[in-house]
Design a protein around this motif. Structure first.
Motif, PDB file in Angstrom:
ATOM      1  N   ARG A 128       0.830  -1.201   0.000  1.00  0.00           N
ATOM      2  CA  ARG A 128       0.000   0.000   0.000  1.00  0.00           C
ATOM      3  C   ARG A 128       0.873   1.264   0.000  1.00  0.00           C
ATOM      4  N   TYR A 129       1.956   1.232   0.764  1.00  0.00           N
ATOM      5  CA  TYR A 129       2.852   2.383   0.809  1.00  0.00           C
ATOM      6  C   TYR A 129       3.502   2.617  -0.559  1.00  0.00           C
ATOM      7  N   LEU A 130       3.952   1.554  -1.192  1.00  0.00           N
ATOM      8  CA  LEU A 130       4.529   1.685  -2.538  1.00  0.00           C
ATOM      9  C   LEU A 130       3.576   2.410  -3.470  1.00  0.00           C
ATOM     10  N   LEU A 131       2.333   1.986  -3.465  1.00  0.00           N
ATOM     11  CA  LEU A 131       1.361   2.556  -4.388  1.00  0.00           C
ATOM     12  C   LEU A 131       1.063   4.015  -4.060  1.00  0.00           C
ATOM     13  N   SER A 132       1.135   4.380  -2.786  1.00  0.00           N
ATOM     14  CA  SER A 132       0.910   5.775  -2.410  1.00  0.00           C
ATOM     15  C   SER A 132       2.004   6.678  -2.963  1.00  0.00           C
ATOM     16  N   LYS A 133       3.181   6.124  -3.212  1.00  0.00           N
ATOM     17  CA  LYS A 133       4.302   6.901  -3.749  1.00  0.00           C
ATOM     18  C   LYS A 133       4.423   6.775  -5.262  1.00  0.00           C
ATOM     19  N   ASN A 134       4.093   5.625  -5.806  1.00  0.00           N
ATOM     20  CA  ASN A 134       4.302   5.367  -7.229  1.00  0.00           C
ATOM     21  C   ASN A 134       3.168   5.862  -8.120  1.00  0.00           C
ATOM     22  N   ILE A 135       1.964   5.967  -7.567  1.00  0.00           N
ATOM     23  CA  ILE A 135       0.816   6.444  -8.334  1.00  0.00           C
ATOM     24  C   ILE A 135       0.496   7.850  -7.851  1.00  0.00           C
ATOM     25  N   GLN A 136       0.766   8.839  -8.699  1.00  0.00           N
ATOM     26  CA  GLN A 136       0.734  10.239  -8.297  1.00  0.00           C
ATOM     27  C   GLN A 136      -0.418  10.999  -8.947  1.00  0.00           C
ATOM     28  N   CYS A 137      -0.985  11.928  -8.190  1.00  0.00           N
ATOM     29  CA  CYS A 137      -1.971  12.852  -8.750  1.00  0.00           C
ATOM     30  C   CYS A 137      -1.230  14.091  -9.231  1.00  0.00           C
ATOM     31  N   GLY A 138      -1.300  14.340 -10.515  1.00  0.00           N
ATOM     32  CA  GLY A 138      -0.591  15.486 -11.067  1.00  0.00           C
ATOM     33  C   GLY A 138      -0.795  15.581 -12.566  1.00  0.00           C
ATOM     34  N   ALA A 146      -0.357  17.648  -7.818  1.00  0.00           N
ATOM     35  CA  ALA A 146      -1.585  18.394  -7.556  1.00  0.00           C
ATOM     36  C   ALA A 146      -1.345  19.599  -6.661  1.00  0.00           C
ATOM     37  N   ASP A 147      -0.332  19.524  -5.795  1.00  0.00           N
ATOM     38  CA  ASP A 147      -0.040  20.639  -4.897  1.00  0.00           C
ATOM     39  C   ASP A 147       0.863  21.695  -5.531  1.00  0.00           C
ATOM     40  N   GLY A 148       1.219  21.505  -6.797  1.00  0.00           N
ATOM     41  CA  GLY A 148       2.051  22.475  -7.501  1.00  0.00           C
ATOM     42  C   GLY A 148       3.537  22.181  -7.448  1.00  0.00           C
ATOM     43  N   ASP A 149       3.945  21.259  -6.587  1.00  0.00           N
ATOM     44  CA  ASP A 149       5.357  20.889  -6.512  1.00  0.00           C
ATOM     45  C   ASP A 149       5.719  19.961  -7.671  1.00  0.00           C
ATOM     46  N   PRO A 150       6.996  19.825  -7.984  1.00  0.00           N
ATOM     47  CA  PRO A 150       7.403  18.868  -9.020  1.00  0.00           C
ATOM     48  C   PRO A 150       6.992  17.443  -8.641  1.00  0.00           C
ATOM     49  N   ILE A 151       6.591  16.680  -9.622  1.00  0.00           N
ATOM     50  CA  ILE A 151       6.308  15.258  -9.372  1.00  0.00           C
ATOM     51  C   ILE A 151       7.624  14.564  -9.061  1.00  0.00           C
ATOM     52  N   VAL A 152       7.623  13.783  -8.001  1.00  0.00           N
ATOM     53  CA  VAL A 152       8.805  13.031  -7.589  1.00  0.00           C
ATOM     54  C   VAL A 152       8.436  11.552  -7.512  1.00  0.00           C
ATOM     55  N   PHE A 153       9.256  10.724  -8.143  1.00  0.00           N
ATOM     56  CA  PHE A 153       9.055   9.283  -8.098  1.00  0.00           C
ATOM     57  C   PHE A 153      10.220   8.612  -7.370  1.00  0.00           C
ATOM     58  N   ASP A 168      14.996   8.950  -4.700  1.00  0.00           N
ATOM     59  CA  ASP A 168      13.934   9.778  -5.265  1.00  0.00           C
ATOM     60  C   ASP A 168      14.468  10.651  -6.390  1.00  0.00           C
ATOM     61  N   PHE A 169      13.683  10.716  -7.488  1.00  0.00           N
ATOM     62  CA  PHE A 169      14.039  11.544  -8.644  1.00  0.00           C
ATOM     63  C   PHE A 169      12.849  12.413  -9.020  1.00  0.00           C
ATOM     64  N   THR A 170      13.118  13.621  -9.508  1.00  0.00           N
ATOM     65  CA  THR A 170      12.024  14.389 -10.093  1.00  0.00           C
ATOM     66  C   THR A 170      11.646  13.760 -11.430  1.00  0.00           C
ATOM     67  N   PHE A 171      10.382  13.849 -11.749  1.00  0.00           N
ATOM     68  CA  PHE A 171       9.890  13.339 -13.027  1.00  0.00           C
ATOM     69  C   PHE A 171      10.607  14.050 -14.173  1.00  0.00           C
ATOM     70  N   ALA A 172      10.825  15.348 -14.018  1.00  0.00           N
ATOM     71  CA  ALA A 172      11.494  16.120 -15.067  1.00  0.00           C
ATOM     72  C   ALA A 172      12.889  15.588 -15.349  1.00  0.00           C
ATOM     73  N   ALA A 173      13.635  15.277 -14.298  1.00  0.00           N
ATOM     74  CA  ALA A 173      14.991  14.771 -14.495  1.00  0.00           C
ATOM     75  C   ALA A 173      14.969  13.404 -15.166  1.00  0.00           C
ATOM     76  N   LEU A 174      14.001  12.576 -14.803  1.00  0.00           N
ATOM     77  CA  LEU A 174      13.904  11.251 -15.418  1.00  0.00           C
ATOM     78  C   LEU A 174      13.618  11.344 -16.910  1.00  0.00           C
ATOM     79  N   LEU A 175      12.874  12.357 -17.285  1.00  0.00           N
ATOM     80  CA  LEU A 175      12.550  12.549 -18.708  1.00  0.00           C
ATOM     81  C   LEU A 175      13.624  13.330 -19.448  1.00  0.00           C
ATOM     82  N   ASN A 176      14.677  13.734 -18.713  1.00  0.00           N
ATOM     83  CA  ASN A 176      15.740  14.551 -19.319  1.00  0.00           C
ATOM     84  C   ASN A 176      15.191  15.820 -19.949  1.00  0.00           C
TER      85      ASN A 176
END
Length: 218
Positions: A128-138, A146-153, A168-176
C-alpha cells in the motif's frame, strides 16, 4: 467490461476516455517480454483508474508465482519488486485513488489466494505504501503534482537479501527535460557521462531497509 467514459463532462473538460481491455492486451502484447519481466519499470502518464497498469501487474505476478510460489518469503520479496516497478500519473484525484486501490486489490488477492492464513499484514502495508508513492496525482504535461510541486518518483531496488534501496528523482529529471540545454535550476538534478549523455541524479537517497519496513522512511 468497464465503461470507457465516466461522464460527458469529464470527456469535454479532460479528454478522459478509458482504453478497453482488448486494446490494452493487444498493446501490451507488443512488449510482452517486458510485461513479464518482474523488475521492468512501467510508467503510464495518464493512468486513469489503472487499465494498463493492472494488466501489467497481473502479468508480473503470474511470473512471480511461477518462479517463487513455493517460498513465501521469496514470493513476498518479488511481489514487492513487481509492484514497485509500476508507476502512474493522473490529473484526476478520484482516478488516482481508484488506481491505487485496484492495484492493491490485485496484489492482495494473489497473495491471499496463494498463502491464505499465512499472509503477513506488514507485507500488504508495504504494498500500500509503494502505491501511495508510485501512483501520483498530477499533470504529466507540466510535470507538477496536484499541490504544484514537481512530481517526484521513488526508484526501488533490492540490494541484499530482504533489504531495499530507495532513491527519489524528479519526473522532469527522469525525462531529461531540457536535455539539450539544462536550465540552472536543474543542475542539481542531472549529470553527464563521458559521452555527454544526461543522466538523472537523485534528489534524495535513503538508507537500506527491509522491504517490510519501507513505510518507516517517512
Amino acid at each position: 467490461m468497464a465503461a470507457q467514459v465516466k461522464s460527458k463532462q469529464r470527456v469535454e473538460e479532460h479528454g478522459e476516455v478509458f482504453t478497453n481491455e482488448r486494446e490494452v492486451n493487444d498493446m501490451l502484447d507488443m512488449v510482452k517480454q517486458e510485461t513479464e519481466r518482474i523488475d521492468s519499470r512501467f510508467l503510464e502518464p495518464a493512468c486513469g483508474d489503472g487499465n494498463f497498469l493492472s494488466e501489467v501487474l497481473r502479468r508480473k505476478l503470474a511470473v512471480v508465482g511461477e518462479r517463487y510460489g513455493r517460498s513465501q518469503l521469496e514470493y513476498e520479496r518479488y511481489m514487492f519488486v513487481a509492484v514497485s516497478s509500476i508507476y502512474g500519473v493522473d490529473i484526476m484525484a478520484d482516478n488516482v485513488a481508484e488506481c491505487r486501490e485496484r492495484l492493491y486489490g490485485i496484489a492482495e488477492d494473489e497473495y491471499e489466494h496463494r498463502f491464505k492464513d499465512e499472509c503477513r499484514a506488514e507485507v500488504l502495508d508495504s504494498i500500500r505504501y509503494l502505491l501511495s508513492k508510485n501512483i501520483q496525482c498530477g499533470d504529466a504535461l507540466t510535470l507538477t503534482a496536484a499541490d504544484g510541486d514537481p512530481i517526484v518518483f521513488p526508484e526501488w531496488s533490492l540490494a541484499m537479501g530482504s533489504k531495499v534501496r530507495r532513491r527519489d528523482f524528479t519526473f522532469a529529471a527522469l525525462l531529461n527535460v531540457s536535455a539539450e540545454e539544462p536550465t540552472f535550476d536543474m543542475l542539481d538534478e542531472i549529470d553527464q557521462d563521458e559521452m555527454g549523455k544526461i543522466i538523472p541524479k537523485p534528489i534524495r537517497e535513503y538508507p537500506l531497509t527491509s522491504f517490510l519496513e519501507v513505510a518507516k522512511y517517512e
